[in-house]
Write a protein that holds these residues in place. Structure first.
Motif, short mmCIF file in Angstrom:
data_model
loop_
_atom_site.label_atom_id
_atom_site.label_comp_id
_atom_site.label_asym_id
_atom_site.label_seq_id
_atom_site.Cartn_x
_atom_site.Cartn_y
_atom_site.Cartn_z
N GLY A 96 27.33 -75.34 11.56
CA GLY A 96 27.24 -75.75 10.15
C GLY A 96 26.29 -74.93 9.31
N LYS A 97 25.92 -73.74 9.79
CA LYS A 97 24.93 -72.93 9.04
C LYS A 97 25.42 -72.61 7.62
N THR A 98 26.69 -72.22 7.51
CA THR A 98 27.18 -71.82 6.20
C THR A 98 27.33 -73.03 5.29
N THR A 99 27.90 -74.10 5.82
CA THR A 99 28.12 -75.31 5.00
C THR A 99 26.79 -75.89 4.54
N ILE A 100 25.86 -76.04 5.48
CA ILE A 100 24.56 -76.62 5.13
C ILE A 100 23.78 -75.63 4.26
N GLY A 101 23.89 -74.34 4.57
CA GLY A 101 23.19 -73.33 3.77
C GLY A 101 23.65 -73.34 2.32
N ARG A 102 24.97 -73.46 2.14
CA ARG A 102 25.51 -73.47 0.77
C ARG A 102 24.98 -74.68 0.00
N ALA A 103 25.02 -75.85 0.65
CA ALA A 103 24.57 -77.08 -0.02
C ALA A 103 23.06 -77.02 -0.30
N LEU A 104 22.32 -76.46 0.64
CA LEU A 104 20.87 -76.33 0.47
C LEU A 104 20.55 -75.39 -0.71
N ARG B 169 13.62 -65.92 -3.56
CA ARG B 169 13.60 -66.42 -2.18
C ARG B 169 14.97 -67.05 -1.91
N CYS B 170 15.48 -66.89 -0.70
CA CYS B 170 16.86 -67.33 -0.48
C CYS B 170 17.00 -68.27 0.72
N ILE B 171 18.21 -68.75 0.87
CA ILE B 171 18.62 -69.44 2.09
C ILE B 171 19.39 -68.38 2.88
N LEU B 172 18.99 -68.13 4.11
CA LEU B 172 19.67 -67.12 4.92
C LEU B 172 20.46 -67.81 6.03
N SER B 173 21.77 -67.65 5.99
CA SER B 173 22.62 -68.18 7.05
C SER B 173 22.93 -67.03 8.01
N THR B 174 22.56 -67.19 9.26
CA THR B 174 22.66 -66.07 10.22
C THR B 174 23.90 -66.19 11.10
N VAL C 296 22.37 -74.89 -3.33
CA VAL C 296 22.66 -75.60 -4.59
C VAL C 296 21.49 -76.54 -4.91
N GLU C 297 21.06 -77.31 -3.91
CA GLU C 297 19.98 -78.30 -4.15
C GLU C 297 18.66 -77.66 -4.52
N LEU C 298 18.35 -76.54 -3.86
CA LEU C 298 17.03 -75.92 -4.09
C LEU C 298 17.08 -74.79 -5.12
N HIS C 299 18.27 -74.58 -5.68
CA HIS C 299 18.46 -73.51 -6.68
C HIS C 299 18.06 -72.15 -6.09
N ARG C 300 18.50 -71.91 -4.89
CA ARG C 300 18.25 -70.61 -4.26
C ARG C 300 19.58 -69.97 -3.89
N PRO C 301 19.67 -68.64 -3.94
CA PRO C 301 20.92 -68.00 -3.51
C PRO C 301 21.10 -68.12 -1.99
N LEU C 302 22.35 -68.22 -1.57
CA LEU C 302 22.65 -68.20 -0.13
C LEU C 302 23.01 -66.78 0.26
N LEU C 303 22.32 -66.26 1.27
CA LEU C 303 22.72 -64.97 1.86
C LEU C 303 23.36 -65.28 3.20
N ASP C 304 24.63 -64.99 3.32
CA ASP C 304 25.33 -65.22 4.58
C ASP C 304 25.43 -63.86 5.27
N MET C 305 24.69 -63.70 6.37
CA MET C 305 24.58 -62.37 7.00
C MET C 305 25.93 -61.78 7.36
N ASP C 306 26.80 -62.60 7.94
CA ASP C 306 28.12 -62.08 8.32
C ASP C 306 28.87 -61.57 7.09
N ALA C 307 28.80 -62.36 6.00
CA ALA C 307 29.53 -61.98 4.78
C ALA C 307 28.95 -60.70 4.19
N VAL C 308 27.61 -60.56 4.23
CA VAL C 308 26.99 -59.34 3.67
C VAL C 308 27.44 -58.13 4.49
#
Ligand code: S3P
Length: 187
Positions: free
Chosen positions: A23-31, A87-92, A33-45
């Motif tokens: 659930g890294k991506t799902t929880i990362g995305r929601a986090l 500062r971001c949320i990093l989904s690995t 939104v809540e914390l107003h931080r960009p999500l960096l998804d390593m696989d997607a990058v």
């Protein structure tokens, strides 16, 4: 003009680690939104930078090359990202913590959270997966997941600042726990 790098300031990212399907991506995305931080998804990058899917990178360049790309990306985040970057949320990716250097880089980046999930639940969640090369090798899925968890769970545990068992949690509940733990960590 001198632009201090990330390493020159307090690390403040929130990094999600854990097995494929945790659930890294799902929880990362929601986090994010809540914390107003960009999500960096390593696989997607990595996919975007190379212009090909993770499956094709594994097929054409091999797993070792993919692992080097992961390390290069983490080094960039630690040492070259401008201080002004948000500062971001990093989904690995699930394997990132298996390299010693990556573990050090992850912890330098900020607050590392292991999203732990019971093995039978991971098996259910990944049962229909067709895009993860490590699950495609012909070994029965449940044996492969068990084998990977056996190798990885002790490593995730020692890498993370905080372990959250999300096996029976909603995304909303997981967010509440992570936000509370992060606010204590960053205090
Ligand atoms: C991997 C997990 C994948 C992806 C690659 C390797 C792993 O990411 O990085 O297929 O070694 O567990 P997810 O954990 O996001 O599925």
């Amino acid at each position: 003009m001198y632009v201090p790098s990330q390493s020159a300031q307090k690390a403040r990212d929130i990094i999600l680690i854990g097995m494929m399907g945790c659930g890294k991506t799902t929880i990362g995305r929601a986090l994010g939104v809540e914390l107003h931080r960009p999500l960096l998804d390593m696989d997607a990058v990595i996919e975007e930078q190379l212009g090909k899917s993770i499956s094709d990178i594994f097929k054409e360049e091999g797993e070792a090359h993919f692992r080097s790309l992961e390390t290069t990306f983490l080094r960039y985040l630690c040492d070259e990202r401008p201080c002004s970057a948000e500062r971001c949320i990093l989904s690995t990716g699930g394997g990132v913590a298996m390299r010693q250097e990556n573990r050090e880089l992850l912890r330098r980046l900020g607050f590392v959270v292991w999203l732990r999930v019971d093995i039978p639940i991971l098996i259910q969640r990944t049962a229909r997966c067709t895009h993860r090369p490590l699950l495609m090798g012909g070994i029965p899925l449940k044996d492969r997941i068990r084998e990977l968890c056996l190798q990885r769970y002790p490593v995730y545990a020692k890498t993370a600042h905080y372990t959250l068992d999300t096996s029976h949690m909603s995304v909303h509940q997981a967010l509440d726990h992570i936000k509370e733990a992060a606010s204590l960590y960053f205090r």
